[in-house]
Design an enzyme around this catalytic site. Structure first.
Site, PDB file in Angstrom:
ATOM      1  N   HIS A 288      -0.076   4.081  -6.852  1.00  0.00           N
ATOM      2  CA  HIS A 288       0.378   5.467  -6.954  1.00  0.00           C
ATOM      3  C   HIS A 288       1.893   5.501  -7.111  1.00  0.00           C
ATOM      4  CE1 HIS A 288       1.194   6.264  -2.355  1.00  0.00           C
ATOM      5  NE2 HIS A 288       1.599   5.067  -2.712  1.00  0.00           N
TER       6      HIS A 288
ATOM      7  N   CYS B  21       9.002   4.067  -3.414  1.00  0.00           N
ATOM      8  CA  CYS B  21       7.690   4.653  -3.708  1.00  0.00           C
ATOM      9  C   CYS B  21       7.711   5.557  -4.938  1.00  0.00           C
ATOM     10  CB  CYS B  21       7.165   5.433  -2.508  1.00  0.00           C
ATOM     11  SG  CYS B  21       6.838   4.389  -1.084  1.00  0.00           S
TER      12      CYS B  21
ATOM     13  N   HIS C  13       3.316   1.599  -7.720  1.00  0.00           N
ATOM     14  CA  HIS C  13       3.230   0.506  -6.754  1.00  0.00           C
ATOM     15  C   HIS C  13       1.873   0.639  -6.078  1.00  0.00           C
ATOM     16  CE1 HIS C  13       4.419   3.796  -4.089  1.00  0.00           C
ATOM     17  NE2 HIS C  13       3.958   3.071  -3.092  1.00  0.00           N
TER      18      HIS C  13
ATOM     19  N   HIS D 141      -1.117  -0.289  -2.791  1.00  0.00           N
ATOM     20  CA  HIS D 141      -1.398  -0.507  -1.375  1.00  0.00           C
ATOM     21  C   HIS D 141      -2.810  -1.046  -1.212  1.00  0.00           C
ATOM     22  CE1 HIS D 141       2.135   1.589   0.198  1.00  0.00           C
ATOM     23  NE2 HIS D 141       1.936   2.499  -0.748  1.00  0.00           N
TER      24      HIS D 141
ATOM     25  N   ASP E 141     -10.965   3.003  -5.584  1.00  0.00           N
ATOM     26  CA  ASP E 141     -10.693   1.565  -5.555  1.00  0.00           C
ATOM     27  C   ASP E 141     -10.248   1.046  -6.922  1.00  0.00           C
ATOM     28  OD1 ASP E 141     -10.485  -0.967  -4.346  1.00  0.00           O
ATOM     29  OD2 ASP E 141     -12.529  -1.500  -4.942  1.00  0.00           O
ATOM     30  N   HIS E 142      -9.132   0.319  -6.913  1.00  0.00           N
ATOM     31  CA  HIS E 142      -8.532  -0.263  -8.117  1.00  0.00           C
ATOM     32  C   HIS E 142      -8.225   0.802  -9.177  1.00  0.00           C
ATOM     33  CE1 HIS E 142      -9.794  -3.976  -6.192  1.00  0.00           C
ATOM     34  NE2 HIS E 142      -8.858  -4.556  -6.921  1.00  0.00           N
TER      35      HIS E 142
ATOM     36  N   GLU F 270      -2.051   3.111   5.245  1.00  0.00           N
ATOM     37  CA  GLU F 270      -1.392   2.755   3.993  1.00  0.00           C
ATOM     38  C   GLU F 270      -0.796   1.360   4.117  1.00  0.00           C
ATOM     39  OE1 GLU F 270       0.787   5.523   1.024  1.00  0.00           O
ATOM     40  OE2 GLU F 270       2.275   4.849   2.507  1.00  0.00           O
TER      41      GLU F 270
END
Length: 138
Positions: A18, A37, A43, A45, A83-84, A128
């Site tokens: 994100h 960020c 980037h 997480h 996810d991903h 996070e």
């Protein structure tokens, strides 16, 4: 006498990218407020998600909620969507909402809430990082 309430938890994991930024601001202001960020190249997480359901165990099954059902629900409605993924680009809610941990937790809660019996309380905890996490509702 009040019935005994029990909390049950399902822990899941997903990876997502994100960027935190306000499109109305210049890069300098975004960088000042969001730091690294706000990297325009995004980037990622490794999120840890804990879904908490609270209720009175069913007298027949002994379950507050069938954990297999809860696992399947999280897989279908959260992991398959997040996810991903690049949250800013691939998750509709974040086209107009900054994908902070707080907002991600709210979206997950609002996604799961209609599928869980209203007699049960629901809470989402989203890590996070190992040290930074949010809970919704608080």
């Amino acid at each position: 006498m009040t019935a005994n309430k029990v909390a049950v938890f399902r822990k899941e994991h997903f990876n997502a990218a994100h960027r935190l930024f306000n499109p109305a601001w210049q890069d300098e202001q975004n960088s000042k407020v969001f730091g690294k960020c706000s990297n325009p190249n995004f980037h990622g997480h490794n999120y840890e998600l804990v879904v908490k359901v609270v209720g009175v165990p069913d007298p027949v099954t002994g379950f507050v909620i069938d954990l297999k059902f809860l696992s399947d629900l999280v897989q279908e409605h959260v992991l398959n969507r997040f996810d991903h993924k690049n949250l800013n680009v691939e998750v509709a809610e974040f086209a107009t909402m900054n994908p902070t941990a707080e907002n991600i937790a709210i979206v997950i809660y609002n996604t799961l809430r209609p599928h869980i019996d209203q007699q049960h309380d629901l809470q989402v905890r989203l890590y996070e990082t190992e040290r930074n996490f949010v809970e919704y509702p608080a």
